[in-house]
Design an enzyme around this catalytic site. Sequence first.
Site, PDB file in Angstrom:
ATOM      1  N   ASP A 413       0.859  -1.190   0.000  1.00  0.00           N
ATOM      2  CA  ASP A 413       0.000   0.000   0.000  1.00  0.00           C
ATOM      3  C   ASP A 413       0.898   1.244   0.000  1.00  0.00           C
ATOM      4  O   ASP A 413       2.123   1.139   0.125  1.00  0.00           O
ATOM      5  CB  ASP A 413      -0.867  -0.056   1.278  1.00  0.00           C
ATOM      6  CG  ASP A 413      -1.931   1.031   1.351  1.00  0.00           C
ATOM      7  OD1 ASP A 413      -2.283   1.627   0.314  1.00  0.00           O
ATOM      8  OD2 ASP A 413      -2.414   1.277   2.489  1.00  0.00           O
ATOM      9  N   GLU A 416       2.459   5.206  -3.953  1.00  0.00           N
ATOM     10  CA  GLU A 416       2.362   6.189  -5.069  1.00  0.00           C
ATOM     11  C   GLU A 416       3.647   6.968  -5.256  1.00  0.00           C
ATOM     12  O   GLU A 416       3.922   7.336  -6.404  1.00  0.00           O
ATOM     13  CB  GLU A 416       1.180   7.137  -4.817  1.00  0.00           C
ATOM     14  CG  GLU A 416      -0.168   6.472  -4.911  1.00  0.00           C
ATOM     15  CD  GLU A 416      -0.454   5.498  -3.766  1.00  0.00           C
ATOM     16  OE1 GLU A 416       0.060   5.724  -2.668  1.00  0.00           O
ATOM     17  OE2 GLU A 416      -1.164   4.506  -3.984  1.00  0.00           O
ATOM     18  N   ASP A 491      -9.092   3.554  -2.417  1.00  0.00           N
ATOM     19  CA  ASP A 491     -10.128   3.958  -1.463  1.00  0.00           C
ATOM     20  C   ASP A 491     -11.379   4.489  -2.153  1.00  0.00           C
ATOM     21  O   ASP A 491     -11.664   5.688  -2.153  1.00  0.00           O
ATOM     22  CB  ASP A 491      -9.560   5.004  -0.506  1.00  0.00           C
ATOM     23  CG  ASP A 491      -8.396   4.448   0.299  1.00  0.00           C
ATOM     24  OD1 ASP A 491      -8.248   3.211   0.343  1.00  0.00           O
ATOM     25  OD2 ASP A 491      -7.641   5.255   0.870  1.00  0.00           O
TER      26      ASP A 491
END
Length: 818
Positions: A413, A416, A491
């Site tokens: 996770d 980015e 999300d």
Amino acid sequence: MLRPSTVFVALLTFHIIESNATDILQNSDRGFTLKREESLLSITAISNEIIRVRLTTPTQLNDDRSFAVDLSYREPVTIAVTGDDKATTLKTSALIVNVQHQPMRVEFFDKQGRSLDRDDNERGLQHYKNGWQLSKRLRDDEQIYGLGEKTGKLNKRGVALGGYHYTMWNSDTYGYDSSVDPIYVSVPFYLVLREGNTHGIFLDNSFRTSFDIGKAQRGVLTMSADGGEVNYYFIAGPDPKSVIARYTDLTGKTPLPPRWALGFHQSRWSYFPESRLRLIANTFRDKKIPADTLWLDIDYLQDFTPFIWNRDYFPQPQNMIADLQQQGFQVVTIVDPHPKNEVGYAPYDQGIAGDHFVKNPDGSVFEGPVWPSNAKTPRNSVFPDFTRATTRHWWGDLHKELLAQGVAGIWNDMNEPAVWIAPHNTMPIDVQHQNDGYPTTQAEIHNVYGLLHTRATHEGLLRLRPGKRPFVLTRATYAGGQKYAAVWPGDNTSDWSSLRQSLPTLMGMGVSGFNFVGADIGGFAGVPSGELFTRWLQASLFSPFMRAHTQQGTPDQEPWSYGAAFEAINRRTLEWRYQLLPMIYSEMEASSRSGVPLMRPLFVEFPHDAGTWSRDDQFMFGGDVLVAPVLHEGAAQRATYLPKGKWFAWESSQSIEGGREISVDVTLASIPMFVREGAVVLRQPTVQHTGEMNTQPLTFDIYPAASSSREFYSDAGDSFAYHDGDYMRLQITQKRQRERNEYAITRRGGHYQSSAPYFEMRLIGVHAARSVMLDGKPLTKLSAAHAPAQRDGWMIRDGDVVVRWSTINRDHRVSVAH
Ligand code: MIG
């Protein structure tokens, strides 16, 4: 992957052409290079159907790198180059590429000479400070798909040619809706469909790029980049599957995952402590709701520190995981790429010693706030420089203890990368990456940071547990990242429009090479109603990756959390998932070879049917099953488009003529599905988890057609033994004749010996038989009542003829006289 026999037919009608602006610099056995002022334009045939266009400078020419493509990939080609001082042309057996010299314009034609793609005459290529933009013609009858993980419509022409403007810049976008762009993943690849024919364009450039699809200017598609080269691949079709297959020949295929990863995954932020996780596991088994995997989010960690368990919550992870495995559960743990900046913490100390972290322009280690900054004793994080092979290796090895404790897969996770620095929520654009001898900045690396993170994880898992297929899930990645990890689109929101959005987003990822995808079931941000959760689970019945997940602090979001009526329907949805797992697994295996997604837009199967081009509220699973999940609250009807051809309703087997939209009456329990004529659907009885699969009987539901043939794959589930032939590929055929129907099941590969007790053919629509023969010998007719005990014979079950045999590892012919 260098293939030897390159066929080279060069018709060199010139040597060097002197003109004031353009020189033919060199011809190779794959194309040519033109020099114009300070630039070099190379046109290279990677295969007869894939042409690379690269604009570079003499000094950069040998600095040819890619994060997505194996640059040694080549197929045999047959080419001819011709030209004069105005233009140069390359012909392959499939394509013609014409480069007009002044101004420089590129155009692609099919071999019949029909123009497929060309630079916009007026704008062409324009350079600006550090960047460039290339404009291409966009015809009104061209449909555009792909661009990876995107919001909005599947067909990027939008509504009434309104078009979209999309940016590629991996971004942590909590609670996004359909208007938000960019989100987490960058795949600068799109498909063009026109009159049923398709080609693709892949811009292999990891800088911030954008794609304007007729939005700024009708009739023009403009791609632009904030840095790097004009470096794209034209990929011929003409059918969509060929384009996707070729795109994934270039960028890689998703390897076959462990079979458990195709089961149901239950997650939330976060299950803790241990007693809570065990309660979830027990509840699945007590309630007989099938599931395979339980997920541990960041609260399993001490102070959000990667690799360090919170021993208050999970005192003995190894024992806990062993117990859960006894119950048939796998455990996946989250590992974010932000080790804590703290002396004495091994990953930090080793990382400093090994020069493993991203740096500031002044050479100091970059640090920034993200999860460990929320701990009781707040700390900044440091960030591995995954552009270095040694750093990837080091990071991969850090998973050793988790794997030894029994963790089955890893969840990447925040890659980015997400860093809590306003206003962009990521690293500054000038942080430094060593990039194995080609130092560069975040401007070039940002979009591949997640891909390189998952590469480190995937390769680490392979090294540390060589006999087992790795499973990695990631939030951020780039083109080609399908080789390393499954992807979920982050999300999303617990509302009906996010449920509807999930279909085009996942299908867009599929046609962009990412076939192992699935959205958070029930939605992440917010709280779903029971109805929304139930509909989302149904819509995910065929989601390649099927996981329920929700944010911290929300009410329970498990299949039983909404009362008995919803629970019963959710159980049935998951039972269907497990009944169909043999087919889902087989489709995954096919996709791991072809690159064509399992969950695919209708146009992929029916490119000539205009009714499919903008249809993004339904999808095909494999080539045969059309799924139209209910996506509206309180729905009593579901409008469903059936492409041309003959279809069968899933539950009633009633046949329906396609080429039109129908209205299906629905209840809360309905998942409208239709099966194509000639299909074979493979199922097993309900199991509670994939560990129970290998001893189940298999049923082949054969949907009638004059003749048809389908293939299925199966193996023991989790190892690499299939590389050595330990698998089973079966072909099922049917042929309708005047007096009887002939069926055959034939081994087409592998030497896996199935331990199923018996196989069955269920002949949909064949309601009676005068006699049934197996390999020329008459079979006994059984009554459905005593059938389960009797392994060999035939019967009428629910109105259809069912033929059953126990000699499953042999080929058989079945003949049914009617
Ligand atoms: O800052 O790990 O998208 O799935 O539950 C939030 C906690 C970090 C974001 C992920 C979400 C996960 C959450 N993570």
